[in-house]
Design an enzyme around this catalytic site. Structure first.
Site, PDB file in Angstrom:
ATOM      1  N   ASP A  77       0.836  -1.204   0.000  1.00 18.18           N
ATOM      2  CA  ASP A  77       0.000   0.000   0.000  1.00 18.18           C
ATOM      3  C   ASP A  77       0.868   1.251   0.000  1.00 18.18           C
ATOM      4  O   ASP A  77       2.011   1.242   0.463  1.00 18.18           O
ATOM      5  CB  ASP A  77      -0.968   0.008   1.190  1.00 18.18           C
ATOM      6  CG  ASP A  77      -0.268  -0.021   2.540  1.00 18.18           C
ATOM      7  OD1 ASP A  77       0.768  -0.702   2.669  1.00 18.18           O
ATOM      8  OD2 ASP A  77      -0.759   0.639   3.478  1.00 18.18           O
ATOM      9  N   GLU A 142       0.045  -0.942   5.935  1.00 16.02           N
ATOM     10  CA  GLU A 142       1.117  -0.339   6.728  1.00 16.02           C
ATOM     11  C   GLU A 142       0.957   1.165   6.808  1.00 16.02           C
ATOM     12  O   GLU A 142       1.239   1.775   7.839  1.00 16.02           O
ATOM     13  CB  GLU A 142       2.482  -0.682   6.120  1.00 16.02           C
ATOM     14  CG  GLU A 142       3.666  -0.447   7.064  1.00 16.02           C
ATOM     15  CD  GLU A 142       4.214   0.977   7.023  1.00 16.02           C
ATOM     16  OE1 GLU A 142       5.004   1.336   7.906  1.00 16.02           O
ATOM     17  OE2 GLU A 142       3.854   1.734   6.101  1.00 16.02           O
TER      18      GLU A 142
END
Length: 384
Positions: A77, A142
């Site tokens: 991400d 994250e």
């Protein structure tokens, strides 16, 4: 010079990085990044295990059934792009200009992911019967709330007693040039959400109200001046910073009924979260405040000292770049904080971090190829 002009000259790490950047995986989306990685890893003998928790995609991939276990850890991400008009090139159209690859996630951390995959492919080709195991722990959570990502995968692994010996996180640790800094630890993080209670009223009649801002001001002054510890050889002194403060209705003639304050500790191994909580609440009581406080524990401090992982990383950086690295524990938190409590030794090594989270995020193309060489040497040092 544009990407098209360079495309025939780029190496395998750069090409895979471009393919990952082209997938707009704004947290918590993965957009097929892990599938792309999984296909490459499965082709060289990895067992692929998808772990999807709510809106988060995770991957645990492992080659080998014995220890020690070397794990590459990272995230697919990325943060939002910000103002598109300020980007020189579209953030999800990877473009090479003057030797730099531009795109969201180039440095944080799709370049590292690509380097991990290519390094592993090369290592397995040379050492198909290597001892121990190689693993990948990859998440799409994250940059977000980090609830359903690495921490959930670690819980799953712990429940079945599957242990990681060494973890190398691909966070962009470098500052001025590739490998000049590695992170061999991180400070702990603890956040407080404090509400100081008062009585709302008219500013012309203060005797009929109780101003929580006035009441809290001496406490906040003392809090901001408190010395928490001296740090140690590996960590700077514990830091407390007020991040948000809010009180009032927006009107100039109303005494607020409550004051809300958010503050965060980045703390060393010289104190614990419990010690910090006790000291803050003792201070609140001493100032005779009526309050509610909610604590959020974001991660323990951890440190990887001298040993095989740090030795291998130092050796790799020196061999590939020609200079020595500087292990540090400064900076923010990473998913390493979820892996370290299992007993694993954790290090972070990745590209230069000068443009991460910014518009026009970029990474030097040569650094991507060199990073894969560093990762490959680390594997050779630990699993040969």
């Amino acid at each position: 010079m544009t990407d098209a002009a360079h495309s025939s000259q780029t190496g395998p790490v750069t090409e895979l990085t471009k393919a990952l950047i082209a997938r707009p995986s704004v947290t918590p989306l993965d957009e097929g990044c892990q599938t792309l990685m999984a296909e490459r890893l499965a082709a060289i003998g990895f067992n692929i295990e998808a772990m999807v928790f709510e809106d988060t995609t995770n991957m645990w991939a492992r080659r080998g059934n014995t220890g020690p276990v070397f794990c590459f850890a990272g995230h697919t991400d990325v943060v939002p792009t910000g103002d598109l008009s300020r980007w020189h090139t579209p953030p999800f159209e990877p473009t090479i200009i003057d030797g730099y690859l531009y795109g969201r996630g180039a440095a944080d951390m799709k370049g590292s992911l690509a380097a991990m995959v290519v390094a592993t492919e090369r290592f397995v080709a040379k050492h198909p019967n290597h001892p121990g195991s190689i693993a990948f722990l990859i998440t799409s959570d994250e940059e977000g709330p980090f609830i359903n990502g690495t921490t959930r995968v670690i819980d799953t692994l712990e429940a079945r007693n599957e242990k990681i010996t060494w973890a190398l996180v691909g966070e962009p640790s470098s500052t001025l040039k590739l490998g000049d800094v590695v992170k061999n630890g991180r400070r702990g993080s603890l956040t407080a959400n404090l509400t100081v209670k008062g009585v709302q009223g008219h500013v012309a009649y203060p005797h009929l109200a109780d101003n929580p801002i006035h009441k809290a001001a001496p406490f906040l002054a003392e809090l901001s001046q408190t010395h928490w510890d001296n740090g140690n050889a590996f960590f700077p002194p514990t830091s407390m910073q007020i991040a948000n403060i809010n009180g009032g209705t927006g009107a100039s003639n109303v005494i607020p009924g409550a004051l809300e304050v958010m503050f965060n500790f980045r703390y060393s191994t010289e104190v614990t979260a419990e010690i910090l909580i006790e000291r803050v609440e003792t201070l609140l009581t001493a100032h005779e405040l009526d309050y509610d406080i909610r604590w959020t524990f974001n991660g323990l401090p951890f440190l990887t000292g001298e040993g095989p992982l740090l030795d291998a990383t130092r050796h790799a950086i020196r061999q590939v770049t020609g200079y020595d690295t500087d292990p540090q524990t400064t900076g923010g938190t990473s998913d390493g904080r979820f892996i370290a409590p299992t007993g694993a030794k954790v290090l972070e090594l990745g590209p230069v971090n000068a443009t991460i989270h910014k518009v026009n995020e970029c990474v030097k193309v040569d650094d991507l190829e060199q990073l894969a060489l560093c990762y490959e040497v680390i594997l050779e040092q630990l699993l040969c």
